[in-house]
Design an enzyme around this catalytic site. Structure first.
Site, PDB file in Angstrom:
ATOM      1  N   TYR A 123      -8.688 -10.156  -0.899  1.00 48.83           N
ATOM      2  CA  TYR A 123      -9.750  -9.989   0.493  1.00 48.83           C
ATOM      3  C   TYR A 123     -11.781  -9.474  -0.174  1.00 48.83           C
ATOM      4  CZ  TYR A 123      -5.939  -8.296   3.516  1.00 48.83           C
ATOM      5  OH  TYR A 123      -5.225  -8.412   4.093  1.00 48.83           O
ATOM      6  N   PHE A 155      -0.941   2.620   4.540  1.00 49.10           N
ATOM      7  CA  PHE A 155      -0.423   2.146   5.742  1.00 49.10           C
ATOM      8  C   PHE A 155      -0.483   0.459   5.895  1.00 49.10           C
ATOM      9  CE2 PHE A 155      -5.107   2.872   4.169  1.00 49.10           C
ATOM     10  CZ  PHE A 155      -6.637   1.507   4.428  1.00 49.10           C
TER      11      PHE A 155
END
Ligand SMILES: CC(C)(COP(=O)(O)OP(=O)(O)OC[C@H]1O[C@@H](n2cnc3c(N)ncnc32)[C@H](O)[C@@H]1OP(=O)(O)O)[C@@H](O)C(=O)NCCC(=O)NCCS
Length: 408
Positions: free
Chosen positions: A127, A408
């Site tokens: 990322y 999450f």
């Protein structure tokens, strides 16, 4: 060889949650259980869930955002896109689908007024190129019960075990009180609380027993499991302290004492803890405690001015930061960050830059969880005048280290 047709990126319909979940889970070598689907339907926001669909109407890529709020002491939380569910089917990898999905998620988040995005990265190299930096470092502790004397008295008698409905009522206000002090902690919607407290299928317990909920009313809670085991007749079970939140020192000591002293166990393993966790100062014999770096939470600044104006500051200061951001040109350029008596300005400027950095580095330091001077030392931020890196650190410093704990 058959030609792969174009892949369309679009948001999913309400009825497509299962397709989304199947495509995502397949990339992680699994498939969703009935239970996963129920949970996902409760937390997924279909208008924020994107699928890459090929010419045969197969879902070959997925990614979604959750609407979170990142805690900022003394300020309203920062609206934050929590990126999750990222997958690209094996036969479509390295063809730019992740790049397109993230562009769609970022555009949508910016339109919704979210100045920042967050994610947990399955692998560190993925990322950074998209502007994400490991902004919230965490630690995980393993404490052996035989070497777990505390430095202060602790009264585990304050703790009581509670059922799910009591936990559901009593835990959220305690977490909200902690979020008022602790930058970074994401707020939970009721769907997410249900997921933490209600969802407990046996196949997700990793050999441990059901979740237990411990409470010190209005002061502390813990969500944990116990795995029982024996070695040659000697009990050596483990406590997995997934989430422990306390709002004062006495309650923190009492809760940890209670957990560590669980009968028939010989160690307690924690989830992601803040780097300045008082737990480290509670245990006397720290040399016999294992402390490892946990997963960091990655941040991506989607709106430089919105993020820097949205956080709180403890010191005054004045720095010009030059930001490079090829994917979001609205972020690129020189920004004058000025804090004066609690008033925060962050505007474009023609003044010479004090520091220059890629947007990934800005994301890494923006919550004060990683020091500018450290990244200068690593050659990742350019400092144009001596001392300005340290000056930016003084500006970005927070009372408590930023923290985030739930996946999450
Ligand atoms: C990680 C994943 C989503 C990448 O998707 P993708 O569509 O192949 O990515 P892209 O084609 O858009 O790649 C963009 C760039 O990132 C690089 N990249 C992608 N995945 C990478 C990885 N795992 N490690 C290092 N670099 C990676 C690509 O090489 C490419 O670089 P380039 O532009 O210099 O060629 C995909 O491989 C996947 O689904 N992996 C398994 C599930 C997973 O890990 N999901 C992430 C959950 S947090």
């Amino acid at each position: 060889m058959t030609e792969r047709g174009p892949v369309t990126i679009r948001t999913i319909e309400n009825g497509e949650v299962e397709r989304f979940a199947r495509a995502f889970r397949a990339t992680f070598a699994g498939e969703p259980s009935e239970h996963d689907l129920v949970r996902l339907r409760a937390i997924l926001e279909p208008e924020r869930a994107f699928a890459g669909v090929d010419a045969d109407d197969e879902v070959v890529a997925t990614a979604a955002s959750f609407s979170f709020e990142l805690a900022i002491p003394d300020r309203p939380g920062l609206p934050c896109a929590g990126i999750s569910g990222v997958s690209v089917r094996a036969d479509h990898r390295r063809r730019g689908l992740l790049t397109r999905l993230l562009a769609a998620l970022h555009d949508q988040a910016r339109e919704r007024g979210e100045p920042i995005a967050a994610l947990w990265a399955s692998e560190a190299p993925i990322y950074g190129r998209f502007g994400y930096g490991p902004a919230i470092p965490t630690r995980e502790f393993e404490i052996r019960r035989a070497h777990a004397a505390f430095t202060v008295p602790a009264d585990p008698g304050l703790v009581r075990l509670v059922d799910t409905s009591t936990a559901r009522r009593e835990f959220p206000p305690i977490r909200d009180a902690a979020r008022a002090e602790r930058p970074g902690l994401l707020g939970r919607s009721s769907g997410w609380w249900d997921h933490l407290l209600d969802d407990d299928p046996p196949d997700s317990r990793d050999g441990a027993g059901p979740r237990r909920h411990a409470l010190i009313p209005e002061r502390a809670y813990a969500v944990y499991r116990v795995r029982g085991s024996w070695d040659d007749g000697v009990p050596n079970g483990q406590v997995f302290a997934h989430e422990v939140v306390a709002t004062d020192a006495e309650a923190a000591a009492a809760m940890w004492r209670f957990l560590i002293d669980t009968d028939l166990t010989d160690r307690t393993v924690t989830g992601a803890r803040p780097v300045d966790d008082p737990l480290n100062a509670l245990v006397l014999d720290t040399a016999r405690m294992r402390v490892v770096d946990g997963w960091p939470l990655y941040l991506r600044v989607l709106d430089v001015a919105g993020t820097l104006r949205g956080r709180s500051y403890r010191a005054d200061g004045d720095v010009v930061i030059e930001v490079r951001d090829a994917d979001l040109p609205a972020n690129a350029g020189r920004w004058h960050l000025e804090v004066d008596g609690g008033t925060v300005g962050c505007d474009r400027t023609d003044r010479a830059a004090d520091l220059s950095m890629d947007t990934r580095e800005l994301a890494t330091i923006v919550l004060g969880g990683v020091r500018t001077t450290q990244l200068i030392g690593a050659g990742r931020i350019e400092q144009h005048r001596p001392g300005v890196g340290a000056a930016l650190d003084r500006l970005l410093a927070t009372d408590l280290a930023p923290w985030h704990d739930f996946m999450f």
